[in-house]
Design a protein around this motif. Sequence first.
Motif, mmCIF file in Angstrom:
data_model
loop_
_atom_site.group_PDB
_atom_site.id
_atom_site.type_symbol
_atom_site.label_atom_id
_atom_site.label_comp_id
_atom_site.label_asym_id
_atom_site.label_seq_id
_atom_site.Cartn_x
_atom_site.Cartn_y
_atom_site.Cartn_z
ATOM 1 N N VAL B 37 43.008 40.454 44.019
ATOM 2 C CA VAL B 37 42.179 39.493 43.326
ATOM 3 C C VAL B 37 42.678 39.755 41.265
ATOM 4 C CG1 VAL B 37 39.566 40.084 42.740
ATOM 5 C CG2 VAL B 37 40.472 40.788 45.534
ATOM 6 N N GLN B 39 41.274 39.662 37.087
ATOM 7 C CA GLN B 39 40.208 39.801 36.411
ATOM 8 C C GLN B 39 40.913 39.239 34.735
ATOM 9 O OE1 GLN B 39 38.437 43.942 36.086
ATOM 10 N NE2 GLN B 39 36.110 42.504 35.867
ATOM 11 N N LEU B 45 35.489 38.670 38.592
ATOM 12 C CA LEU B 45 36.470 39.230 39.686
ATOM 13 C C LEU B 45 36.815 37.670 39.749
ATOM 14 C CD1 LEU B 45 35.118 42.648 41.153
ATOM 15 C CD2 LEU B 45 36.418 42.143 39.805
ATOM 16 N N TRP B 47 38.525 36.138 43.562
ATOM 17 C CA TRP B 47 39.701 36.599 44.735
ATOM 18 C C TRP B 47 40.908 35.427 44.705
ATOM 19 C CZ3 TRP B 47 41.580 33.120 48.365
ATOM 20 C CH2 TRP B 47 42.685 33.929 50.236
ATOM 21 N N ARG B 50 45.645 36.585 50.153
ATOM 22 C CA ARG B 50 45.207 37.333 51.461
ATOM 23 C C ARG B 50 46.402 37.369 52.619
ATOM 24 N NH1 ARG B 50 40.560 35.811 55.516
ATOM 25 N NH2 ARG B 50 41.576 33.829 55.948
ATOM 26 N N THR B 59 46.785 32.925 53.282
ATOM 27 C CA THR B 59 45.737 32.674 52.110
ATOM 28 C C THR B 59 45.278 32.489 50.978
ATOM 29 O OG1 THR B 59 44.357 33.232 54.377
ATOM 30 C CG2 THR B 59 43.257 31.223 52.565
ATOM 31 N N ALA B 61 44.094 30.971 46.841
ATOM 32 C CA ALA B 61 43.051 30.928 46.340
ATOM 33 C C ALA B 61 43.648 29.187 45.877
ATOM 34 C CB ALA B 61 42.363 31.247 44.563
ATOM 35 N N ASP B 62 42.816 27.790 45.407
ATOM 36 C CA ASP B 62 43.834 26.553 45.293
ATOM 37 C C ASP B 62 43.776 27.351 43.972
ATOM 38 O OD1 ASP B 62 40.566 24.450 46.480
ATOM 39 O OD2 ASP B 62 42.270 25.267 47.670
ATOM 40 N N PHE B 95 44.341 43.181 40.269
ATOM 41 C CA PHE B 95 44.345 44.309 41.336
ATOM 42 C C PHE B 95 44.748 44.457 42.790
ATOM 43 C CE2 PHE B 95 41.663 46.469 38.916
ATOM 44 C CZ PHE B 95 40.917 45.719 38.078
ATOM 45 N N VAL B 99 40.905 45.096 52.401
ATOM 46 C CA VAL B 99 40.226 44.369 52.990
ATOM 47 C C VAL B 99 39.349 44.660 54.177
ATOM 48 C CG1 VAL B 99 38.735 42.375 53.130
ATOM 49 C CG2 VAL B 99 39.794 42.957 50.839
ATOM 50 N N GLU B 100 38.060 45.271 55.218
ATOM 51 C CA GLU B 100 38.624 45.402 56.469
ATOM 52 C C GLU B 100 36.511 44.178 56.106
ATOM 53 O OE1 GLU B 100 40.186 48.304 57.315
ATOM 54 O OE2 GLU B 100 38.947 47.019 59.164
ATOM 55 N N ASN B 101 35.958 44.434 56.209
ATOM 56 C CA ASN B 101 34.696 43.021 56.208
ATOM 57 C C ASN B 101 34.534 42.779 54.410
ATOM 58 O OD1 ASN B 101 34.954 42.012 58.427
ATOM 59 N ND2 ASN B 101 33.920 43.661 59.450
ATOM 60 N N GLU B 102 35.083 44.388 54.108
ATOM 61 C CA GLU B 102 34.792 44.325 52.276
ATOM 62 C C GLU B 102 35.606 45.403 51.653
ATOM 63 O OE1 GLU B 102 32.656 45.705 54.861
ATOM 64 O OE2 GLU B 102 34.527 47.591 54.771
ATOM 65 N N PHE B 103 36.092 44.682 50.472
ATOM 66 C CA PHE B 103 37.079 45.531 49.407
ATOM 67 C C PHE B 103 36.890 46.606 49.146
ATOM 68 C CE2 PHE B 103 38.961 41.217 48.068
ATOM 69 C CZ PHE B 103 37.873 40.004 48.747
ATOM 70 N N TRP B 106 40.657 49.471 45.672
ATOM 71 C CA TRP B 106 41.300 49.589 44.991
ATOM 72 C C TRP B 106 42.158 50.059 44.391
ATOM 73 C CZ3 TRP B 106 39.299 44.198 43.779
ATOM 74 C CH2 TRP B 106 38.369 43.443 43.749
#
Lengths: 111, 116
Positions: B37, B39, B45, B47, B50, B59, B61-62, B95, B99-103, B106
């Motif tokens: 991620v 900043q 922030l 993304w 991953r 994956t 980001a564009d 950073f 990540v599980e289902n949340e960050f 860090w």
Amino acid sequence: QPALTQPASVSGSPGQSITISCTGTSSDIGTYNYVSWYQQYPGKAPKLLIYDVTKRPSGVSNRFSASKSGNTASLTISGLQAEDEADYYCCSYAPGRTPWVFGGGTKVTVL
Amino acid sequence: EVHLVESGGGLVQPGGSLTLSCAASGFSFSTSWMHWVRQVPGMGLVWVSRINGDGTTTTYADSVKGRFTISRDNAKSMLFLQMTGLRVEDTAVYFCSRVENEFDFWGQGTLVTVSS
């Protein structure tokens, strides 16, 4: 342009409660319960405050609570303290686009 | 205790390359999705990328697709981000995060500055 919309700033006096909103779409917040909130102090890493919409990790104060309604999530800080002055970010799972999207952040000021 | 420590940031000219590293400890690295991620100083922030536990799924980001490559070395508990074709707009603190289902964890971040 951040994918999730947050107010740029929110302020309150010590002891008061404040609420930060986070508005997304039916492709993220509206469909998935993977909404999380982070606290960040200047120059520091973000810290997880809330996950799965309403859950607090061990060690996070119960003054922090959160909820979701439709496409909008909310973070409430109760009993506002000077140490709560920081930036707060929401985040949602959004598999239709980038898999994760963040809000633009909200600066909380304790008056 | 979980520790994530990024390194490799610095000043690079537009069009240049840089590889970031993230050293992980205190958790089962090889079974964890890891993310980058970024900043921009003073901004929010964003993304970036991953990778899954065994490195077979990535994956992007564009904004970085085709220029950045995420990878990992599970034997050394290391995460990498190879950045090529850097642009001024890639200037940011980067950073790494588990990540599980949340960050949930860090690193402290590493600053990348793209400037001539």
